[in-house]
Motif scaffolding. Structure first.
Motif, PDB file in Angstrom:
ATOM      1  N   THR A   2     -34.513 -15.703  31.226  1.00 42.36           N
ATOM      2  CA  THR A   2     -33.245 -15.774  31.957  1.00 42.36           C
ATOM      3  C   THR A   2     -32.562 -14.416  32.007  1.00 42.36           C
ATOM      4  O   THR A   2     -32.010 -14.014  33.041  1.00 42.36           O
ATOM      5  N   VAL A   3     -32.612 -13.689  30.889  1.00 38.93           N
ATOM      6  CA  VAL A   3     -31.971 -12.369  30.808  1.00 38.93           C
ATOM      7  C   VAL A   3     -32.612 -11.389  31.787  1.00 38.93           C
ATOM      8  O   VAL A   3     -31.926 -10.583  32.430  1.00 38.93           O
ATOM      9  N   LEU A   4     -33.925 -11.458  31.916  1.00 39.37           N
ATOM     10  CA  LEU A   4     -34.632 -10.534  32.811  1.00 39.37           C
ATOM     11  C   LEU A   4     -34.267 -10.751  34.274  1.00 39.37           C
ATOM     12  O   LEU A   4     -34.489  -9.863  35.111  1.00 39.37           O
ATOM     13  N   GLN A   5     -33.699 -11.905  34.587  1.00 36.95           N
ATOM     14  CA  GLN A   5     -33.299 -12.188  35.964  1.00 36.95           C
ATOM     15  C   GLN A   5     -31.870 -11.730  36.260  1.00 36.95           C
ATOM     16  O   GLN A   5     -31.416 -11.828  37.396  1.00 36.95           O
ATOM     17  N   ILE A   6     -31.161 -11.255  35.233  1.00 34.45           N
ATOM     18  CA  ILE A   6     -29.804 -10.752  35.440  1.00 34.45           C
ATOM     19  C   ILE A   6     -29.858  -9.462  36.254  1.00 34.45           C
ATOM     20  O   ILE A   6     -30.639  -8.559  35.963  1.00 34.45           O
ATOM     21  N   LYS A   7     -29.022  -9.355  37.258  1.00 34.59           N
ATOM     22  CA  LYS A   7     -29.055  -8.184  38.136  1.00 34.59           C
ATOM     23  C   LYS A   7     -28.454  -6.948  37.483  1.00 34.59           C
ATOM     24  O   LYS A   7     -28.918  -5.835  37.714  1.00 34.59           O
TER      25      LYS A   7
END
Length: 313
Positions: A224-229
């Motif tokens: 989920t964190v890796l999808q944060i812009k």
């Protein structure tokens, strides 16, 4: 080694981490500093969580229980080590040894379950922020904390009763710095294979299952964190998760290696070295990793210090 004829027939001898020689003074001093630091920082964290309304959240509620467990755990082991070092004696009574075993198993088992509950809290907070209040209700938090204490206590009652029931026919010298189950089993002169199977079952329940759940939670959190812009937010979240996982591995890794190996593969040096991680080092690191790097906790500490030193003058 202190001769066994100087002790009661029911007393045990703890060989400890170090001898009473001068060369051990550095290790003894370090142990005292770690003990004071651990109790102080965990007690401070509990006080901050209790006093500051901004910290009245599920995460800090569970963390306050973890800190209380850490205080009890290190206080169950280290003061006896300090007393024996200063007195030159290494004896511990049968009752005292049983008490150490009971408290240690309660707290180690409870901490395993509590860490799993805390990882679930972080998973919900990061992966399902809009549903956080519903999924992490106050009632669920109380049940999680109470369950960790209750299940840990029931498990400890069973194991303590079994271990103390075994006859100790050989030397009563425990090659460890506290009364831990694997070290105690080496002194027994009866077949303990059935009991060791019970230890394996407990290890699966309290070690493998919680560790697996924690690992899955943090994998999903990282995904989920890796999808944060925002690169800054992503970097901050990744750093926090990395520190949390490092502490979890430092606690579970040695614990699993100690309790899930066959008795024949245990060596006193290894067991004592591994035990220092989950009995002394992680209780010291947990408050720093989980809280004192958090701006809300630092702000609460700043307010408390300002109130005590400015408004009470």
């Amino acid at each position: 080694m202190i001769p066994e004829n100087q002790t009661s027939s029911r007393d045990f001898i703890l060989l400890g981490l170090f001898s009473s020689s001068r060369t051990s003074l550095v290790f003894f001093s370090s142990l005292c500093i770690l003990f004071i630091l651990t109790v102080t920082e965990n007690a401070l964290l509990i006080l901050l969580i209790h006093r500051d309304s901004r910290l009245h959240s599920p995460m800090y509620f569970l963390l306050s229980h973890l800190s209380f467990m850490e205080i009890l755990h290190i206080s169950n082991i280290v003061p006896k080590m300090i007393a024996n070092f200063l007195s030159g004696s290494r004896t511990i009574s049968f009752t005292g040894c049983g008490f150490q075993i009971f408290i240690s198993i309660v707290l180690l088992g409870g901490e395993c379950l509590l860490l799993a509950a805390m990882s679930y809290d972080r998973y919900v907070a990061i992966c399902y922020p809009l549903r956080y209040a519903a999924l992490m209700s106050d009632r669920l938090c109380v049940l999680m904390a109470a369950g960790a204490w209750l299940v840990g206590t029931l498990n400890s009652v069973i194991h303590t009763a079994y271990v103390l029931h075994f006859p100790f026919c050989h030397s009563r010298a425990i090659d460890h710095f506290f009364c831990e189950v694997p070290a105690m089993l080496k002194l027994s002169c009866v077949d303990i294979s059935h009991y060791e199977q019970g230890v394996d079952v407990s290890a699966v329940i309290f070690l493998l299952i919680p560790f697996s759940l924690i690992s899955v939670s943090y994998v999903k959190i990282l995904y989920t964190v890796l999808q944060i812009k925002s690169s800054e937010a992503r970097k901050k979240s990744f750093s926090t998760c990395s520190f949390h996982m490092a502490v979890v591995v430092m606690f579970y890794g040695p614990f699993i290696f100690t309790y899930m190996r066959p008795k024949s593969y245990h060596t006193p040096g290894q067991d004592k070295f591994l035990a220092t991680f989950y009995t002394i080092l992680t209780p010291t690191l947990n408050p720093v990793i989980y809280s004192f790097r958090n701006k809300d906790v630092l702000f609460a500490m700043k307010n408390m210090l300002k109130y005590n030193f400015l408004y009470k003058k």
